[in-house]
Motif scaffolding. Structure first.
Motif, PDB file in Angstrom:
ATOM      1  N   GLY A  55       0.795  -1.227   0.000  1.00  0.00           N
ATOM      2  CA  GLY A  55       0.000   0.000   0.000  1.00  0.00           C
ATOM      3  C   GLY A  55       0.828   1.278   0.000  1.00  0.00           C
ATOM      4  N   LEU A  56       0.122   2.383   0.152  1.00  0.00           N
ATOM      5  CA  LEU A  56       0.731   3.721   0.171  1.00  0.00           C
ATOM      6  C   LEU A  56       1.896   3.770   1.161  1.00  0.00           C
ATOM      7  N   THR A  57       2.972   4.376   0.754  1.00  0.00           N
ATOM      8  CA  THR A  57       4.207   4.590   1.536  1.00  0.00           C
ATOM      9  C   THR A  57       5.095   3.344   1.640  1.00  0.00           C
ATOM     10  N   CYS A  58       4.639   2.207   1.101  1.00  0.00           N
ATOM     11  CA  CYS A  58       5.413   0.961   1.272  1.00  0.00           C
ATOM     12  C   CYS A  58       6.457   0.792   0.179  1.00  0.00           C
ATOM     13  N   THR A  62       8.247  -4.065   2.642  1.00  0.00           N
ATOM     14  CA  THR A  62       7.255  -3.977   3.717  1.00  0.00           C
ATOM     15  C   THR A  62       6.537  -5.301   3.980  1.00  0.00           C
ATOM     16  N   LYS A  66       6.956  -7.528   7.374  1.00  0.00           N
ATOM     17  CA  LYS A  66       5.915  -7.334   8.392  1.00  0.00           C
ATOM     18  C   LYS A  66       4.762  -8.330   8.395  1.00  0.00           C
ATOM     19  N   TRP A  99       2.430  11.825   0.743  1.00  0.00           N
ATOM     20  CA  TRP A  99       2.466  10.363   0.899  1.00  0.00           C
ATOM     21  C   TRP A  99       1.317   9.656   0.190  1.00  0.00           C
ATOM     22  N   HIS A 150      -2.696  -5.004  -0.294  1.00  0.00           N
ATOM     23  CA  HIS A 150      -3.240  -4.297   0.870  1.00  0.00           C
ATOM     24  C   HIS A 150      -3.554  -2.857   0.495  1.00  0.00           C
ATOM     25  N   SER A 151      -4.788  -2.412   0.794  1.00  0.00           N
ATOM     26  CA  SER A 151      -5.164  -1.006   0.665  1.00  0.00           C
ATOM     27  C   SER A 151      -4.981  -0.558  -0.790  1.00  0.00           C
ATOM     28  N   MET A 152      -4.068   0.385  -1.089  1.00  0.00           N
ATOM     29  CA  MET A 152      -3.799   0.713  -2.495  1.00  0.00           C
ATOM     30  C   MET A 152      -3.423  -0.556  -3.267  1.00  0.00           C
ATOM     31  N   TRP A 185      -8.498   9.357  -1.709  1.00  0.00           N
ATOM     32  CA  TRP A 185      -7.222   8.811  -2.213  1.00  0.00           C
ATOM     33  C   TRP A 185      -7.307   8.545  -3.718  1.00  0.00           C
ATOM     34  N   PHE A 229      -9.414   4.106   8.037  1.00  0.00           N
ATOM     35  CA  PHE A 229      -9.659   4.535   6.655  1.00  0.00           C
ATOM     36  C   PHE A 229     -10.952   3.953   6.077  1.00  0.00           C
ATOM     37  N   HIS A 260      -5.919  -1.053  10.224  1.00  0.00           N
ATOM     38  CA  HIS A 260      -5.422  -1.087   8.839  1.00  0.00           C
ATOM     39  C   HIS A 260      -3.976  -1.579   8.766  1.00  0.00           C
ATOM     40  N   TYR A 262      -0.242  -3.767   9.590  1.00  0.00           N
ATOM     41  CA  TYR A 262       0.296  -5.105   9.352  1.00  0.00           C
ATOM     42  C   TYR A 262       0.035  -6.041  10.538  1.00  0.00           C
TER      43      TYR A 262
HETATM   44  N1  LIG Z   1       1.971   7.716   6.460  1.00  0.00           N
HETATM   45  C1  LIG Z   1       0.586   7.634   6.705  1.00  0.00           C
HETATM   46  C2  LIG Z   1       0.116   6.205   6.845  1.00  0.00           C
HETATM   47  C3  LIG Z   1       0.334   5.424   5.613  1.00  0.00           C
HETATM   48  C4  LIG Z   1      -0.233   4.037   5.733  1.00  0.00           C
HETATM   49  O1  LIG Z   1      -0.996   3.719   6.635  1.00  0.00           O
HETATM   50  N2  LIG Z   1       0.130   3.187   4.795  1.00  0.00           N
HETATM   51  C5  LIG Z   1      -0.381   1.850   4.822  1.00  0.00           C
HETATM   52  C6  LIG Z   1      -1.077   1.573   3.532  1.00  0.00           C
HETATM   53  S1  LIG Z   1      -2.417   2.710   3.342  1.00  0.00           S
HETATM   54  C7  LIG Z   1      -3.095   2.385   1.823  1.00  0.00           C
HETATM   55  O2  LIG Z   1      -2.552   2.071   0.846  1.00  0.00           O
HETATM   56  C8  LIG Z   1       0.751   0.880   5.062  1.00  0.00           C
HETATM   57  O3  LIG Z   1       0.692  -0.264   4.689  1.00  0.00           O
HETATM   58  N3  LIG Z   1       1.788   1.367   5.740  1.00  0.00           N
HETATM   59  C9  LIG Z   1       2.985   0.593   6.008  1.00  0.00           C
HETATM   60  C10 LIG Z   1       3.046   0.036   7.374  1.00  0.00           C
HETATM   61  O4  LIG Z   1       4.108  -0.475   7.720  1.00  0.00           O
HETATM   62  O5  LIG Z   1       2.035   0.041   8.100  1.00  0.00           O
HETATM   63  C11 LIG Z   1       0.249   8.399   7.923  1.00  0.00           C
HETATM   64  O6  LIG Z   1       1.171   8.975   8.432  1.00  0.00           O
HETATM   65  O7  LIG Z   1      -0.909   8.382   8.326  1.00  0.00           O
END
Ligand SMILES: N[C@@H](CCC(=O)N[C@@H](CSC=O)C(=O)NCC(=O)O)C(=O)O
Length: 289
Positions: A55-58, A62, A66, A99, A150-152, A185, A229, A260, A262
């Motif tokens: 997902g986002l930011t990964c 990841t 995790k 992000w 996951h998510s995105m 998003w 979310f 949401h 891991y």
């Molecule tokens: N940086 C954000 C939080 C970003 C977040 O929660 N990313 C999720 C996926 S969300 C949808 O695609 C994720 O998997 N993060 C990686 C993790 O290790 O949890 C914020 O600051 O809120």
């Protein structure tokens, strides 16, 4: 064609091998990174494989770090693949400022709007270049390929399975963005990557794809009910309603108390790997009819 892969690191894990790779991507035009877990059975045998879209930011790390998937992949003899979530260091101004968009937020589609269209080709990367690397350079059964995310990445897993049914024989998702055209998003990403045309948005929205007649192998979807979310971004009930209307089988499980993170994914990853393994090792004679 054999693509030259640079091994960044390798680690023994549950008797198998966890590897991180980098290569020059022809489709992206830049270096890309991905990760592979090869379970202990691999030898002469060709194995089922599961692509996991994060997902986002990964990054490509990841899921492997995790989710705790390798224990079950080793037991089942399932190969795992994950990849970075976008091109990086493209030089596009502001690419890493937000992000929810740009770096770490490629949304598993091919951008058609400038400047993103120059490098952001994640759908073609996952379904063509990386797919061919994995099937061509690893011990994989080409008829036993699953996709999850996951998510995105859940949005990616559902839409890529719906758009490329010939490539994937099993599907699952954790807390997917199930109706991106209806959430902030998705609207942010689609307006910048795809422009204004509703038709191009609908082609990348899992719910709209079901409504327009696309189908996929019965997906297993898990959703935590304490996911922050859920209400604004994810809309699994839109996807569920479209599937019911279309008579598309779906297994959607809602879990009280899970969020949401891991921690949620690692709780249910065993069920997902078993779901994929069942679909990917079905004797075609048993499913005919
Ligand atoms: N940086 C954000 C939080 C970003 C977040 O929660 N990313 C999720 C996926 S969300 C949808 O695609 C994720 O998997 N993060 C990686 C993790 O290790 O949890 C914020 O600051 O809120």
């Amino acid at each position: 064609m054999t693509i030259k892969l640079e091994i960044r690191s390798q680690h023994r894990c549950f008797g198998g091998l966890q590897s991180y790779y980098q290569h020059h991507s022809e489709i992206i035009g830049l270096p890309m990174r991905f990760s592979v877990y090869v379970p202990p059975e691999a030898g002469e045998q060709r194995l089922p494989v599961l692509f996991f879209l994060a997902g986002l930011t990964c990054t490509e790390e990841t899921f492997m770090i995790k989710a705790g998937a390798q224990r079950y992949a080793a037991e089942l003899g399932l190969m795992l693949v994950s990849m970075d979530t976008s091109p990086r260091n493209t030089g596009i101004p502001g690419e890493a400022d937000d992000w929810e968009f740009g770096s770490g937020a490629g949304f598993y589609l091919d951008a058609i709007e400038s400047p993103w269209s120059k490098y952001f080709h994640m759908e073609s990367y996952v379904t063509q270049e990386l797919y061919n690397i994995i099937l061509g350079q690893f011990p994989v059964d080409p008829k036993s390929v699953g996709i999850s995310g996951h998510s995105m990445g859940g949005h990616g897993a559902l839409t890529l399975a719906l758009r490329h049914p010939e490539l994937y024989q099993s599907v699952s998702a954790f807390a997917p963005i199930a109706a991106p055209i209806h959430c902030p998003w998705g609207q942010k990403a689609f307006s910048r990557y795809l422009g204004k045309s509703p038709e191009s948005w609908h082609k990348h929205d899992a719910t709209a794809l079901i409504e327009s007649g696309h189908r996929l192998p019965t997906p297993l979807i898990d959703q935590g009910l304490d996911d922050p979310f859920l209400a604004e971004q994810l809309h699994p009930s839109y996807f569920e309603a479209a599937c019911q209307q279309a008579e598309q089988p779906i297994i959607l499980r809602r879990h009280a108390g899970y969020d949401h993170s891991y921690f949620f994914i690692s709780t249910f990853i065993e069920d997902h790997l078993r779901h994929h393994h069942t679909f990917l090792t079905l004797d075609p004679a048993d499913s005919a009819g």
